[in-house]
Design a protein around this motif. Sequence first.
Motif, short mmCIF file in Angstrom:
data_model
loop_
_atom_site.label_atom_id
_atom_site.label_comp_id
_atom_site.label_asym_id
_atom_site.label_seq_id
_atom_site.Cartn_x
_atom_site.Cartn_y
_atom_site.Cartn_z
N PHE A 1 53.86 39.29 41.89
CA PHE A 1 53.30 39.77 43.15
C PHE A 1 53.23 38.63 44.15
N ARG B 1 54.42 50.77 32.69
CA ARG B 1 55.38 50.07 33.57
C ARG B 1 55.65 48.68 33.03
N CYS C 1 38.41 42.53 36.95
CA CYS C 1 38.86 43.43 35.90
C CYS C 1 38.84 42.67 34.58
N ILE D 1 46.66 47.07 39.46
CA ILE D 1 45.83 47.28 38.26
C ILE D 1 44.92 48.50 38.46
N PHE E 1 41.84 33.06 29.71
CA PHE E 1 41.71 32.01 30.71
C PHE E 1 40.53 32.30 31.65
N CYS F 1 52.34 37.77 31.81
CA CYS F 1 51.71 37.71 33.14
C CYS F 1 52.53 36.87 34.12
C1 LIG Z 1 46.16 46.84 33.61
C2 LIG Z 1 46.65 45.44 33.85
C3 LIG Z 1 47.88 45.24 34.44
C4 LIG Z 1 48.37 43.96 34.67
N1 LIG Z 1 49.59 43.78 35.26
C5 LIG Z 1 50.06 42.54 35.49
C6 LIG Z 1 51.36 42.33 36.07
O1 LIG Z 1 52.09 43.27 36.39
N2 LIG Z 1 51.76 41.06 36.27
C7 LIG Z 1 50.98 39.98 35.93
O2 LIG Z 1 51.41 38.87 36.13
N3 LIG Z 1 49.77 40.15 35.35
C8 LIG Z 1 49.30 41.39 35.13
N4 LIG Z 1 48.06 41.57 34.58
C9 LIG Z 1 47.46 40.43 33.90
C10 LIG Z 1 46.44 39.73 34.66
O3 LIG Z 1 47.16 38.79 35.39
C11 LIG Z 1 45.54 39.14 33.59
O4 LIG Z 1 44.69 40.11 33.10
C12 LIG Z 1 44.84 37.96 34.10
O5 LIG Z 1 45.76 36.94 34.04
C13 LIG Z 1 43.58 37.63 33.34
O6 LIG Z 1 43.85 36.88 32.22
P1 LIG Z 1 42.70 36.05 31.46
O7 LIG Z 1 41.65 37.06 31.01
O8 LIG Z 1 43.41 35.41 30.31
O9 LIG Z 1 42.16 35.07 32.41
C14 LIG Z 1 47.57 42.85 34.32
C15 LIG Z 1 46.32 43.05 33.71
C16 LIG Z 1 45.85 44.32 33.48
C17 LIG Z 1 44.50 44.51 32.86
#
Ligand SMILES: Cc1cc2nc3c(=O)[nH]c(=O)nc-3n(C[C@H](O)[C@H](O)[C@H](O)COP(=O)(O)O)c2cc1C
Length: 152
Positions: free
Chosen positions: A114, A109, A30, A124, A21, A73
């Motif tokens: 959040f 985890r 990130c 992250i 997305f 997510c």
């Molecule tokens: C190491 C890491 C941990 C993450 N932890 C969570 C989480 O605990 N909860 C969550 O909703 N999304 C988490 N995310 C997901 C991010 O929300 C996700 O990478 C973001 O939606 C980007 O998605 P996209 O590249 O499809 O746009 C995490 C992503 C990473 C890289």
Amino acid sequence: MDQTVSSYLPLFLEGEVIKGFGRGSKDLGCPTANYPLDVVKKLPSEFKPGVYYGWAQLDSGPMYKMVANIGYCPYYQNKEMSVETHIIHAFEKDFYGSNLRIAIVGYLRGEMNFDSLNELIETIKQDIVNAGKSLENPESQKLKSNIFFGKP
Ligand SMILES: Cc1cc2nc3c(=O)[nH]c(=O)nc-3n(C[C@H](O)[C@H](O)[C@H](O)COP(=O)(O)O)c2cc1C
């Protein structure tokens, strides 16, 4: 490690990097590499959604540490399960279309929701530190030279 998780780890996945997305780099600072659905479907049915650490290789390039969010997510409430790999390296440009091989080595985890984007970002950052440390242990290091990865 949790019994369910250790029954299917280490787990190896391979596929093309596609666009997600696009929130990874924009909102979170990130970037994550996403897999198409056919790769995600290869996960075992008992796979526990969460944040995992492991090794990543793009095409036949060098080995990098990675941390991956594998699940739905909850913060963004995705409908489909996704595998989002953050490669722990500062890349100069995008690598959509490259072949990405990952070894999922360990579980950090569960996915969390959040109250603010900032909390997600801070969590992250901590995941990246924890993944880096866990990958230094000898069992994790062994997997870096697994035959699954191409010779750099
Ligand atoms: C190491 C890491 C941990 C993450 N932890 C969570 C989480 O605990 N909860 C969550 O909703 N999304 C988490 N995310 C997901 C991010 O929300 C996700 O990478 C973001 O939606 C980007 O998605 P996209 O590249 O499809 O746009 C995490 C992503 C990473 C890289």
